[in-house]
Design an enzyme around this catalytic site. Structure first.
Site, PDB file in Angstrom:
ATOM      1  CB  CYS A 116     104.172 -33.372  97.598  1.00  0.00           C
ATOM      2  SG  CYS A 116     105.086 -32.570  98.584  1.00  0.00           S
ATOM      3  NE  ARG A 121     105.309 -35.684  92.696  1.00  0.00           N
ATOM      4  CZ  ARG A 121     106.137 -35.198  93.700  1.00  0.00           C
ATOM      5  NH1 ARG A 121     106.787 -36.114  94.254  1.00  0.00           N
ATOM      6  NH2 ARG A 121     106.336 -33.885  94.001  1.00  0.00           N
TER       7      ARG A 121
END
Length: 419
Positions: A116, A121
């Site tokens: 995603c 991240r």
């Protein structure tokens, strides 16, 4: 490419059963790499990310057999420690094979991950932990190469931030390291406790999973084991919101309500009736929900993976709510699509102010990520008229046959394949 067509305005009624957890299945299937021989994992959802994981393990030489919700993984046939870009690029969790391969074989080489497109991240906490366990780490040409010629050694690791993937990764690697490892500021999600239960079933010595301090006493080897994956709390929460937004009355089987305390309390504040009898959770939506503020937090706080679905509910609430996203950046990509339904939302920084409207109107929309796609489904269920959702491959990454389950509750929803 498939799309969903929803004719909204129907109250959901009936019973639905929650599938196994995607976020628990992925690390558990990867943890099977630690033990030479065949492990049998049950209650594994049939999802795109699970298929990607199976292909990843097969690319390493593992032998995979799948039948419905059961996966048999024979890691005794692994013949390479390199996970290439073409598989890793599609799913962030693929990087979790780095530690188990390193722990078992003394070396691993894994492409940097994809998945995603939500914020940065980074995997710096994963690599910091592996270094603490004695690994030499090199980053070159988009790959992470890890070497531990004399094996991994137990260490005390304090995470700079709460990281679910990092906690899972180092728990797996430390399971067959020499000596004791202590993970401090560990993430506390139920999926981490589920992984620890599987590791212990294989012969590991993990204590404290589900708290912020996890102790792992390394063992020399693990043996294959059979294990049943926990139910998917995010799918369960999505169905709770679906009942709430349609003013429906549904019973949810196979979920653990204690994993969703933060969501449950917020839904009750919004006027939703929730009861739990003999493991069956009944959710009854109000005529119109009340506006409620939420702030996403690491578990046991309000899950970032439920933020988009709750925002959809707040779009039809009475009053204004403020939704603050404190976990990931760029996690309001669904807002522009909700506006197409006639929602009234303004975003400033990491907060969105949602002014509830009496009715949403069906619209053509496009999914941008996994949970955003679920939020659009909920909005479509509540809206008057027809909604068409494109790019639902995002939805297929995390929900097993959601349109079939919703249709079973009375929704007018169908999947249409386009050339």
């Amino acid at each position: 490419m498939d799309k969903l067509i929803i004719n909204g305005g129907r109250k959901l009624k009936g019973e639905v059963t929650v599938s196994g957890s995607k976020n628990a299945s992925l690390p558990i299937c990867i943890a099977a790499v630690l033990a030479p021989g065949a492990s049998t994992i049950t209650n594994v959802p049939r999802l795109r990310d699970i298929t990607t994981t199976a292909k990843l393990l097969e690319s390493l030489g593992a032998t995979i057999e799948r039948h419905e919700n059961t996966m048999r993984i024979d890691a005794g046939t692994i013949n390479t420690v390199e996970a290439t870009y073409d598989l890793v690029k599609t799913m962030r969790a693929s990087v979790l094979v780095l530690g188990p391969l390193l722990a078992r074989f003394g070396r691993s080489r894994v492409s940097l991950p994809g998945g995603c497109a939500i914020g940065a991240r980074p995997i710096d906490q994963h690599l910091k932990g592996l270094k603490a366990l004695g690994a030499e780490i090199r980053l070159e040409h988009g790959y992470v190469e890890a070497i531990a010629k004399k094996g991994l050694k137990g260490a005390r690791i304090n995470f700079d931030v709460s990281t679910v993937g990092g906690t899972e990764h180092l728990m797996m690697a430390a399971a067959i390291a020499k000596g004791e490892s202590i993970l401090e500021n560990a993430a506390r999600e139920p999926e981490i406790a589920d992984l620890a239960d599987y590791l212990n079933r294989m012969g590991a010595k993990v204590e404290g999973a589900g708290t912020d301090t996890i102790r792992i006493q390394g063992v020399s080897e693990l043996t294959p084991a059979a294990y049943e994956v926990m139910p998917d709390r995010i799918e369960a929460g999505t169905f709770m919101c679906a009942a709430a937004i349609t003013g429906g009355d549904i019973k949810i089987n196979g979920m653990k309500l204690e994993h969703l305390d933060a969501l449950t309390f917020k839904l009750m504040d919004a006027g939703v009736e929730i009861t739990n009898r003999n493991g069956v959770v009944r959710v009854k939506g109000p005529k119109r929900p009340q506006a409620v503020n939420i702030k996403t937090r690491p578990y046991p706080g309000f899950a970032t993976d439920m933020q988009a679905q709750f925002m959809a509910l707040m779009c039809v609430a009475e009053g204004a709510s403020v939704i603050s996203e404190n976990i990931f950046e760029n996690r309001f990509m669904h807002v522009s699509e909700l506006l197409r339904f006639g929602a009234d939302i303004t975003v400033e920084g990491n907060s969105a102010t949602v002014k509830g409207v009496k009715k949403l109107s069906g619209a053509p929309v496009m999914a941008t990520d996994l949970r955003a796609s679920a939020c659009l489904v909920l909005a479509g269920l509540a809206a008057e008229g027809t909604t068409e959702i494109q790019r639902i491959y995002h939805l297929d990454r995390g929900y097993e046959q959601i349109e079939t389950k919703l249709a079973g509750l009375g929704a007018d929803i169908q999947r249409v394949s386009e050339p």
